[in-house]
Design a protein around this motif. Structure first.
Motif, PDB file in Angstrom:
ATOM      1  N   ASN A  13       5.752  53.998  67.762  1.00 52.81           N
ATOM      2  CA  ASN A  13       5.713  54.287  69.185  1.00 52.81           C
ATOM      3  C   ASN A  13       5.562  53.201  70.083  1.00 52.81           C
ATOM      4  N   TYR A  14       6.111  53.127  71.379  1.00 53.86           N
ATOM      5  CA  TYR A  14       6.093  52.297  72.202  1.00 53.86           C
ATOM      6  C   TYR A  14       6.182  52.794  73.536  1.00 53.86           C
ATOM      7  N   ASP A  15       5.787  52.127  74.691  1.00 54.33           N
ATOM      8  CA  ASP A  15       5.821  52.547  76.200  1.00 54.33           C
ATOM      9  C   ASP A  15       7.255  52.978  76.043  1.00 54.33           C
ATOM     10  N   GLY A  16       7.527  54.307  76.352  1.00 55.27           N
ATOM     11  CA  GLY A  16       8.757  54.734  76.860  1.00 55.27           C
ATOM     12  C   GLY A  16       9.525  55.522  75.799  1.00 55.27           C
ATOM     13  N   GLY A  17       9.163  55.494  74.583  1.00 54.14           N
ATOM     14  CA  GLY A  17       9.739  56.074  73.528  1.00 54.14           C
ATOM     15  C   GLY A  17       9.179  55.661  72.083  1.00 54.14           C
ATOM     16  N   SER A  18       9.930  55.751  70.887  1.00 53.85           N
ATOM     17  CA  SER A  18       9.658  55.629  69.799  1.00 53.85           C
ATOM     18  C   SER A  18      10.966  55.180  68.794  1.00 53.85           C
ATOM     19  N   ILE A  19      10.944  54.531  67.594  1.00 48.26           N
ATOM     20  CA  ILE A  19      11.792  54.101  66.912  1.00 48.26           C
ATOM     21  C   ILE A  19      11.505  54.532  65.390  1.00 48.26           C
ATOM     22  N   THR A  20      12.398  55.469  64.616  1.00 48.39           N
ATOM     23  CA  THR A  20      12.008  55.859  63.209  1.00 48.39           C
ATOM     24  C   THR A  20      13.216  55.192  62.522  1.00 48.39           C
ATOM     25  N   LEU A  21      12.642  54.349  61.401  1.00 47.75           N
ATOM     26  CA  LEU A  21      13.382  53.595  60.422  1.00 47.75           C
ATOM     27  C   LEU A  21      12.610  53.554  59.110  1.00 47.75           C
ATOM     28  N   PHE A  30       9.814  43.041  61.168  1.00 46.21           N
ATOM     29  CA  PHE A  30       8.521  42.867  61.891  1.00 46.21           C
ATOM     30  C   PHE A  30       7.714  42.063  61.104  1.00 46.21           C
ATOM     31  N   GLY A  31       7.849  41.971  59.795  1.00 47.65           N
ATOM     32  CA  GLY A  31       6.950  41.391  58.930  1.00 47.65           C
ATOM     33  C   GLY A  31       5.876  42.386  58.228  1.00 47.65           C
ATOM     34  N   ASP A  32       5.242  41.766  57.409  1.00 47.13           N
ATOM     35  CA  ASP A  32       4.334  42.987  56.650  1.00 47.13           C
ATOM     36  C   ASP A  32       3.149  43.215  57.316  1.00 47.13           C
ATOM     37  N   ASP A  33       2.823  42.362  58.464  1.00 49.30           N
ATOM     38  CA  ASP A  33       1.676  42.851  59.253  1.00 49.30           C
ATOM     39  C   ASP A  33       1.957  43.502  60.427  1.00 49.30           C
ATOM     40  N   TYR A  34       1.557  44.872  60.720  1.00 47.93           N
ATOM     41  CA  TYR A  34       2.058  45.615  61.596  1.00 47.93           C
ATOM     42  C   TYR A  34       1.226  45.473  63.071  1.00 47.93           C
ATOM     43  N   ASP A  35       0.176  44.748  62.792  1.00 48.73           N
ATOM     44  CA  ASP A  35      -1.209  44.842  63.971  1.00 48.73           C
ATOM     45  C   ASP A  35      -0.340  44.463  65.298  1.00 48.73           C
ATOM     46  N   ASP A  36       0.669  43.541  65.561  1.00 50.43           N
ATOM     47  CA  ASP A  36       1.296  43.648  66.580  1.00 50.43           C
ATOM     48  C   ASP A  36       2.172  44.574  67.136  1.00 50.43           C
ATOM     49  N   VAL A  37       2.760  45.332  66.262  1.00 48.11           N
ATOM     50  CA  VAL A  37       3.841  46.315  66.542  1.00 48.11           C
ATOM     51  C   VAL A  37       3.299  47.719  66.795  1.00 48.11           C
ATOM     52  N   VAL A  38       2.117  48.146  65.947  1.00 50.81           N
ATOM     53  CA  VAL A  38       1.522  49.541  66.129  1.00 50.81           C
ATOM     54  C   VAL A  38       0.849  49.501  67.574  1.00 50.81           C
ATOM     55  N   GLY A  39       0.944  50.726  68.133  1.00 54.91           N
ATOM     56  CA  GLY A  39       0.394  50.923  69.335  1.00 54.91           C
ATOM     57  C   GLY A  39      -0.965  50.904  69.534  1.00 54.91           C
ATOM     58  N   LYS A  40      -1.519  50.604  70.678  1.00 54.67           N
ATOM     59  CA  LYS A  40      -3.213  50.435  70.698  1.00 54.67           C
ATOM     60  C   LYS A  40      -3.553  51.707  71.700  1.00 54.67           C
ATOM     61  N   PRO A  41      -4.769  52.450  71.396  1.00 54.77           N
ATOM     62  CA  PRO A  41      -4.912  53.528  72.408  1.00 54.77           C
ATOM     63  C   PRO A  41      -5.543  53.038  73.707  1.00 54.77           C
ATOM     64  N   ASP A  42      -5.164  53.927  74.697  1.00 62.93           N
ATOM     65  CA  ASP A  42      -5.625  53.827  75.895  1.00 62.93           C
ATOM     66  C   ASP A  42      -6.939  54.721  76.009  1.00 62.93           C
ATOM     67  N   TYR A  71     -12.110  59.337  75.877  1.00 62.39           N
ATOM     68  CA  TYR A  71     -11.677  59.453  74.575  1.00 62.39           C
ATOM     69  C   TYR A  71     -10.479  58.441  74.480  1.00 62.39           C
ATOM     70  N   ASP A  72     -10.065  58.238  73.286  1.00 64.30           N
ATOM     71  CA  ASP A  72      -8.851  57.013  73.127  1.00 64.30           C
ATOM     72  C   ASP A  72      -7.620  58.120  73.109  1.00 64.30           C
ATOM     73  N   GLN A  73      -6.583  57.555  73.881  1.00 64.34           N
ATOM     74  CA  GLN A  73      -5.181  58.412  73.727  1.00 64.34           C
ATOM     75  C   GLN A  73      -4.271  57.439  73.221  1.00 64.34           C
ATOM     76  N   TRP A  74      -3.982  57.790  71.928  1.00 64.81           N
ATOM     77  CA  TRP A  74      -2.895  57.022  70.975  1.00 64.81           C
ATOM     78  C   TRP A  74      -1.723  57.470  71.744  1.00 64.81           C
ATOM     79  N   PRO A  75      -0.607  56.418  71.402  1.00 63.04           N
ATOM     80  CA  PRO A  75       0.628  56.535  71.832  1.00 63.04           C
ATOM     81  C   PRO A  75       1.235  57.626  70.949  1.00 63.04           C
ATOM     82  N   THR A  76       2.022  58.585  71.551  1.00 63.99           N
ATOM     83  CA  THR A  76       2.686  59.583  70.958  1.00 63.99           C
ATOM     84  C   THR A  76       4.243  59.385  71.140  1.00 63.99           C
ATOM     85  N   SER A  77       5.190  59.968  70.302  1.00 63.36           N
ATOM     86  CA  SER A  77       6.510  59.979  70.359  1.00 63.36           C
ATOM     87  C   SER A  77       6.907  60.979  71.363  1.00 63.36           C
TER      88      SER A  77
END
Length: 145
Positions: A13-21, A30-42, A71-77
């Motif tokens: 998930n990202y701002d405005g949408g999501s990608i499924t692959l 993206f590399g094996d480390d998803y830390d920069d890719v996965v969404g962070k909660p607001d 509360y933490d709101q996680w990104p959703t698709s």
């Protein structure tokens, strides 16, 4: 018979949408480390108004005082009842061909996400043939002014 975990799909998930692959494609792009890719909660804070609460119908009521709830709101698709998004065909450095992914939201939002997250040069096109890209993560050099 064991299934290849890299063949399973992942939705990012990202701002405005999501990608499924497939996970293997996500690792390749993206590399094996998803830390920069996965969404962070607001962190969301909302005010709960004072109101009566009755545990049992016909029973006594108690008053719940006004308070703040955090509360933490996680990104959703984005979802709809039918398809899992629009089909796009992606290619990136080292992909050895074109790969299929599904995207929800605007293609421009996917481009913005790829520009902030993809360490490899990537292009994609829609099923109708509209081409987007190339996109690559902007690297900021701390030594440059």
């Amino acid at each position: 018979m064991a299934l290849d975990p890299n063949a399973r799909d992942i939705t990012i998930n990202y701002d405005g949408g999501s990608i499924t692959l497939p996970i293997g494609n996500a690792k390749s792009l993206f590399g094996d480390d998803y830390d920069d890719v996965v969404g962070k909660p607001d962190t969301i804070t909302s005010k709960v108004a004072e109101h009566p609460r009755t545990r049992v119908i016909g029973g006594p009521s108690t008053t719940v005082k006004e308070h703040n709830r955090t509360y933490d709101q996680w990104p959703t698709s984005l979802a709809n009842g039918a398809a899992g998004g629009k089909v796009v065909y992606m290619e990136w450095e080292g992909s050895e061909g074109s790969w299929t992914a599904r995207v929800t939201g605007a293609m421009a939002d996917l481009g913005t996400f790829l520009r902030t997250a993809a360490p490899k040069l990537v292009v994609f096109r829609t099923a109708r043939g509209t081409k987007y890209g190339p996109f690559v993560k902007e690297i900021t050099d701390p030594l440059l002014p």
